[in-house]
Motif scaffolding. Structure first.
Motif, PDB file in Angstrom:
ATOM      1  N   ALA A 220       0.825  -1.210   0.000  1.00 55.62           N
ATOM      2  CA  ALA A 220       0.000   0.000   0.000  1.00 55.62           C
ATOM      3  C   ALA A 220       0.860   1.261   0.000  1.00 55.62           C
ATOM      4  N   ILE A 221       1.922   1.270   0.779  1.00 55.47           N
ATOM      5  CA  ILE A 221       2.808   2.443   0.837  1.00 55.47           C
ATOM      6  C   ILE A 221       3.513   2.642  -0.502  1.00 55.47           C
ATOM      7  N   ARG A 222       3.927   1.539  -1.114  1.00 52.46           N
ATOM      8  CA  ARG A 222       4.597   1.627  -2.417  1.00 52.46           C
ATOM      9  C   ARG A 222       3.663   2.190  -3.490  1.00 52.46           C
ATOM     10  N   LYS A 223       2.402   1.811  -3.442  1.00 53.54           N
ATOM     11  CA  LYS A 223       1.443   2.247  -4.458  1.00 53.54           C
ATOM     12  C   LYS A 223       0.944   3.676  -4.224  1.00 53.54           C
ATOM     13  N   SER A 224       1.119   4.193  -3.018  1.00 51.43           N
ATOM     14  CA  SER A 224       0.600   5.536  -2.690  1.00 51.43           C
ATOM     15  C   SER A 224       1.688   6.384  -2.046  1.00 51.43           C
ATOM     16  N   PRO A 225       2.771   6.660  -2.759  1.00 56.26           N
ATOM     17  CA  PRO A 225       3.892   7.373  -2.142  1.00 56.26           C
ATOM     18  C   PRO A 225       3.560   8.811  -1.765  1.00 56.26           C
ATOM     19  N   ARG A 226       2.536   9.384  -2.384  1.00 58.41           N
ATOM     20  CA  ARG A 226       2.192  10.777  -2.092  1.00 58.41           C
ATOM     21  C   ARG A 226       1.126  10.910  -1.011  1.00 58.41           C
ATOM     22  N   MET A 499      11.003  18.822 -25.097  1.00 57.48           N
ATOM     23  CA  MET A 499      10.662  17.659 -25.898  1.00 57.48           C
ATOM     24  C   MET A 499       9.480  16.931 -25.258  1.00 57.48           C
ATOM     25  N   PRO A 500       8.741  16.117 -26.031  1.00 54.93           N
ATOM     26  CA  PRO A 500       7.538  15.481 -25.489  1.00 54.93           C
ATOM     27  C   PRO A 500       7.771  14.737 -24.181  1.00 54.93           C
ATOM     28  N   HIS A 501       8.864  13.975 -24.092  1.00 51.19           N
ATOM     29  CA  HIS A 501       9.084  13.195 -22.879  1.00 51.19           C
ATOM     30  C   HIS A 501       9.349  14.088 -21.675  1.00 51.19           C
ATOM     31  N   GLU A 502       9.950  15.257 -21.888  1.00 49.90           N
ATOM     32  CA  GLU A 502      10.211  16.171 -20.770  1.00 49.90           C
ATOM     33  C   GLU A 502       8.911  16.741 -20.217  1.00 49.90           C
ATOM     34  N   VAL A 503       8.002  17.093 -21.132  1.00 50.96           N
ATOM     35  CA  VAL A 503       6.701  17.609 -20.696  1.00 50.96           C
ATOM     36  C   VAL A 503       5.908  16.510 -19.985  1.00 50.96           C
ATOM     37  N   ASP A 504       5.863  15.327 -20.605  1.00 50.46           N
ATOM     38  CA  ASP A 504       5.098  14.232 -20.009  1.00 50.46           C
ATOM     39  C   ASP A 504       5.672  13.808 -18.657  1.00 50.46           C
ATOM     40  N   ASP A 505       7.000  13.778 -18.539  1.00 48.47           N
ATOM     41  CA  ASP A 505       7.615  13.409 -17.259  1.00 48.47           C
ATOM     42  C   ASP A 505       7.251  14.418 -16.165  1.00 48.47           C
ATOM     43  N   ALA A 506       7.232  15.701 -16.515  1.00 49.70           N
ATOM     44  CA  ALA A 506       6.869  16.718 -15.526  1.00 49.70           C
ATOM     45  C   ALA A 506       5.429  16.548 -15.068  1.00 49.70           C
ATOM     46  N   VAL A 507       4.546  16.206 -16.009  1.00 52.06           N
ATOM     47  CA  VAL A 507       3.125  16.074 -15.691  1.00 52.06           C
ATOM     48  C   VAL A 507       2.860  14.820 -14.856  1.00 52.06           C
ATOM     49  N   THR A 508       3.518  13.709 -15.183  1.00 53.12           N
ATOM     50  CA  THR A 508       3.334  12.509 -14.369  1.00 53.12           C
ATOM     51  C   THR A 508       3.975  12.683 -12.994  1.00 53.12           C
ATOM     52  N   ASP A 509       5.083  13.406 -12.927  1.00 52.87           N
ATOM     53  CA  ASP A 509       5.696  13.707 -11.633  1.00 52.87           C
ATOM     54  C   ASP A 509       4.769  14.578 -10.782  1.00 52.87           C
ATOM     55  N   PHE A 510       3.999  15.431 -11.444  1.00 54.72           N
ATOM     56  CA  PHE A 510       3.015  16.261 -10.755  1.00 54.72           C
ATOM     57  C   PHE A 510       1.903  15.404 -10.156  1.00 54.72           C
ATOM     58  N   GLY A 511       1.622  14.253 -10.775  1.00 58.95           N
ATOM     59  CA  GLY A 511       0.620  13.348 -10.222  1.00 58.95           C
ATOM     60  C   GLY A 511      -0.361  12.771 -11.219  1.00 58.95           C
ATOM     61  N   PHE A 512      -0.342  13.241 -12.482  1.00 56.92           N
ATOM     62  CA  PHE A 512      -1.203  12.657 -13.499  1.00 56.92           C
ATOM     63  C   PHE A 512      -0.684  11.268 -13.872  1.00 56.92           C
ATOM     64  N   ASN A 634      -8.349  13.141 -14.529  1.00 58.52           N
ATOM     65  CA  ASN A 634      -7.238  12.542 -13.781  1.00 58.52           C
ATOM     66  C   ASN A 634      -6.338  13.577 -13.109  1.00 58.52           C
ATOM     67  N   TRP A 635      -6.846  14.791 -12.871  1.00 63.61           N
ATOM     68  CA  TRP A 635      -6.058  15.732 -12.059  1.00 63.61           C
ATOM     69  C   TRP A 635      -5.810  15.072 -10.712  1.00 63.61           C
ATOM     70  N   PRO A 636      -4.587  15.073 -10.173  1.00 61.48           N
ATOM     71  CA  PRO A 636      -4.300  14.351  -8.929  1.00 61.48           C
ATOM     72  C   PRO A 636      -5.147  14.849  -7.767  1.00 61.48           C
ATOM     73  N   ASN A 637      -5.884  13.918  -7.177  1.00 59.76           N
ATOM     74  CA  ASN A 637      -6.826  14.309  -6.129  1.00 59.76           C
ATOM     75  C   ASN A 637      -6.136  14.853  -4.896  1.00 59.76           C
ATOM     76  N   PHE A 638      -4.878  14.447  -4.657  1.00 56.65           N
ATOM     77  CA  PHE A 638      -4.198  14.914  -3.439  1.00 56.65           C
ATOM     78  C   PHE A 638      -3.831  16.391  -3.499  1.00 56.65           C
ATOM     79  N   THR A 639      -4.042  17.042  -4.650  1.00 59.10           N
ATOM     80  CA  THR A 639      -3.855  18.497  -4.729  1.00 59.10           C
ATOM     81  C   THR A 639      -5.182  19.243  -4.627  1.00 59.10           C
ATOM     82  N   GLY A 640      -6.309  18.512  -4.664  1.00 56.14           N
ATOM     83  CA  GLY A 640      -7.615  19.139  -4.509  1.00 56.14           C
ATOM     84  C   GLY A 640      -8.230  19.673  -5.780  1.00 56.14           C
ATOM     85  N   GLY A 641      -7.568  19.535  -6.924  1.00 55.29           N
ATOM     86  CA  GLY A 641      -8.089  20.092  -8.172  1.00 55.29           C
ATOM     87  C   GLY A 641      -7.376  21.385  -8.529  1.00 55.29           C
TER      88      GLY A 641
END
Length: 691
Positions: A220-226, A499-512, A634-641
């Motif tokens: 559970a901790i591994r799947k929900s690090p945030r 580049m596309p991967h840089e944008v996508d990596d930033a967005v997934t790191d944000f929580g998407f 899929n906006w990350p719920n832990f940020t509240g929207g």
């Protein structure tokens, strides 16, 4: 009326009945009433045993969340529950309906639990960014075992009365009078002179149970690090296992109080209230009643139409699925059956339920089949000409009073309504794909949509398991209108140097879960390309890729390369060279961007568009915007929207950045909205919502 009243039977059972509608929340007055009633019952020599019951269809739906973060009002819930568990006379809980959060913790502190057959019991605090704070992490493991208890708390979903009995969570299920059954149980304990206290039980903690708990906790901790509350939940249970009840309760309470102040918890509580507030539509009173909906029709048996038909069927509403050709209808019905068969294989659906759902779906060719439906949902191709033709026909064919709904994602619902002689019956129902899975439903209120049509749509949304948000008419409504700003910003970032991967990596790191370019490849670049060609809009990189026939995953090339049908893309040197060339052609000097810059350039324009949506009245509340984006995009719920997140970033900071970005790009649409600029000088979206 007292929030807790006491009645004493001739047999000597004091029944403390909680009466705090609508959900019997454990606010300060209820806590005081319970403690007072318990104290009086213990002092009364005629009372031999005690039952705690509740009025209505809910036992206790939890603590009063509105008290979180405010100065505590005694008695605290842990103090009340300690008094219940330590009672010198047996206390039995009569669980008539939902027992959630503090409600289940109250039942756990009792010496036995009797449930009604329809009762459901759970500890959903994990979904609010917190953990149980009144003994749940300690008493539940002692009743059912650490591993099953952790699974129940980490999932947050309630269990049925039957499952609760099988787990050892309840002692009995009442076939008849619940309170009488609980009273009999309480007297039986009194006669025996001894009764179990869940806090004292240690027998469930076998070596196997502890090992299973540790495995589940690690996963559970591994799947929900945030989510800090997941680790806190595991820690509280572990302390109780290793050091006993007293230290476990202390660890639980300390973690609970700390989590209440945590930004993640605040964000999740914001969404909890936002989802409930979304159902309240300004200007629509309780006197407006819903129209009856006993049958439905869906026009279009494609992926979206089939999914919408499944929603009706799963709610037990007969639905006619309509196509213009037999071949298309057969393909659509086959797709629905295949979807259900996949669920059966996964174990999430039984074969019997599959056949029951399919029994509610009837396929027909021709719009005449919609003539007797109470609601007709059009799910045809996103083309105004096509939709106008369908609604013109429905105007002639549908029975008087039938609701005519369009599943458009972008188009003008008012223009669609004007193709009929009954615009008051027309509404937008924007389902999200896959319609049978996605929870959000944007209900688009046209200029002439009747109030009872709106109320019916809200009522229907809940019946088919959707989370409804009422929005106004504009291109793209709330979600897609803001998404267009992010798409535009993402293209601009590519031309500026990312580049596309840089944008996508930033967005997934944000929580998407996915970045915008991976998502575009999944959806198909041809869809947006054709839409832009129809409107004259431009997306230089995506357009150039589509013109070469690179449509994403389905063609093996897009923003990424997908060798041999791979689902995950690889960097494509040709695409990256194309991006660089397009920058050079425009005289743009490319530069690198940090992840923080990428997020700012993507998300700040979205927040700005959200502010414009609020200014225009397209959304009633900023919290409605948050609900749309968390549940539909899929906006990350832990940020509240997006709007809640913007408050944390600082509205003044966002205004300053938007001004700079508008000056840099020459795009006046990036200039801060008047509302955003005003709130940045001293205010908040939350304050505006409350006004």
């Amino acid at each position: 009326m007292d929030p807790v009243r006491t009645e004493i039977s001739a047999a000597g059972v004091a029944t403390l009945t909680i009466a705090n509608p609508p959900v019997n929340a454990l606010g300060a007055a209820v806590r005081a009433g319970l403690l007072s009633g318990l104290t009086a019952a213990l002092a009364n020599a005629d009372v031999r045993a005690i039952v705690i019951a509740a009025e209505g269809k809910v036992f206790v739906a939890g603590a009063d969340i509105s008290e979180f973060g405010k100065p505590p009002v005694p008695p605290s819930l842990p103090d009340v529950l300690s008094a219940v568990e330590g009672s010198a006379k047996p206390v039995v809980a009569a669980i008539n309906g939902l027992a959630l959060g503090g409600g289940l913790e109250l039942a756990l502190a009792c010496h036995a639990r009797v449930a009604a057959p329809a009762a459901r019991l759970g500890l959903p605090e994990i979904k609010l960014g917190i953990i149980p704070g009144a003994g749940g992490t300690q008493r539940l493991p002692r009743l059912v075992g650490a591993a099953p208890a952790f699974a129940m708390m980490a999932g947050g979903e309630p269990v049925s009365a039957e499952k609760a009995r099988a787990m050892g969570l309840v002692d009995d299920i009442a076939d008849g009078d619940l309170v009488a059954t609980a009273a009999t149980q309480a007297l039986r304990l009194a006669e025996a002179g001894t009764w179990p206290r869940s806090g004292a039980a240690e027998s469930k903690f076998s070596a196997e149970d502890r090992a299973a708990f540790e495995t589940a906790a690690s996963d559970a901790i591994r799947k929900s690090p945030r989510m800090p509350n997941v680790a806190a939940l595991a820690h509280a249970v572990r302390v109780g296992l290793e050091k006993g009840l007293a230290e476990g309760l202390a660890a639980e309470r300390a973690a609970f109080l700390e989590l209440v102040k945590d930004p993640t918890s605040k964000a999740l509580r914001h969404l909890f209230f936002a989802e409930r507030e979304a159902a309240r539509v300004p200007g629509i009173g309780k006197e407006v009643k819903a129209r009856p909906v006993a049958s439905a029709a869906v026009i279009g048996a494609g992926t979206m139409g089939g999914g919408i038909a499944m929603c009706f069927a799963q709610a037990g509403i007969p639905v006619t699925l309509i196509e213009v050709k037999e071949e298309a209808l057969s393909a659509g019905l086959a797709r629905i059956r295949s979807n259900y068969e996949t669920s059966v294989k996964r174990g999430s659906l039984t074969s019997e339920k599959m056949e029951r759902h399919l029994g509610f779906i009837t396929g027909r060719v021709g719009l005449e089949a919609a003539a007797e439906a109470d609601i007709v949902v059009e799910a045809a191709f996103e083309d105004m000409g096509v939709k106008a033709e369908i609604f013109g026909a429905l105007d002639r064919l549908a029975k008087p009073g039938a609701i005519l709904a369009t599943n458009t994602s972008y188009l003008d619902v008012n223009a669609i309504a004007e193709t009929t002689k009954r615009p008051q019956d027309v509404v937008g129902l924007h389902f999200f794909s896959p319609a049978n899975v996605m929870r959000l439903l944007e209900i688009v209120r046209g200029a002439k949509t009747a109030p009872d049509v709106l109320v019916t749509s809200l009522d229907l949304a809940r019946k088919i398991g959707k989370l409804p948000v009422v929005v106004g008419v504009c291109y793209g409504f709330v979600g897609n209108r803001m998404l267009a700003k992010r798409t535009q910003a993402a293209e601009r970032l590519l031309l500026a140097g990312a580049m596309p991967h840089e944008v996508d990596d930033a967005v997934t790191d944000f929580g998407f879960r996915m970045g915008p370019f991976a998502m575009s490849d999944l959806a198909g670049l041809d869809i947006g390309w054709r839409a832009r060609k129809a409107t004259g809009a431009k997306a230089p990189v995506a357009d150039a890729l589509a013109e070469q026939g690179f449509f994403g995953q389905k063609t093996g090339r897009g923003f990424y390369r997908y060798p041999e049908g791979a689902r995950k893309g690889e960097r494509d040197p040709d695409t990256e060279a194309l991006i660089t060339r397009l920058s050079d052609e425009r005289g743009i000097t490319r530069r690198s961007f940090s992840r923080e810059e990428i997020i700012a350039r993507l998300m700040y324009p979205m927040v700005n568009e959200g502010a414009k949506i609020l200014e225009e009245g397209i959304a009633s509340r900023s919290s409605d915007v948050d609900v749309v984006w968390v549940n539909g995009y899929n906006w990350p719920n832990f940020t509240g929207g997006p709007m809640h997140w913007a408050e944390g970033v600082g509205l003044a900071r966002i205004v300053e950045a938007l001004d700079a970005l508008a000056a840099e790009t020459g795009d006046d649409s990036l200039k801060p909205a008047a509302l955003l600029r005003r709130l940045a000088q001293g205010g908040s979206f939350a304050d505006k919502d409350a006004a």
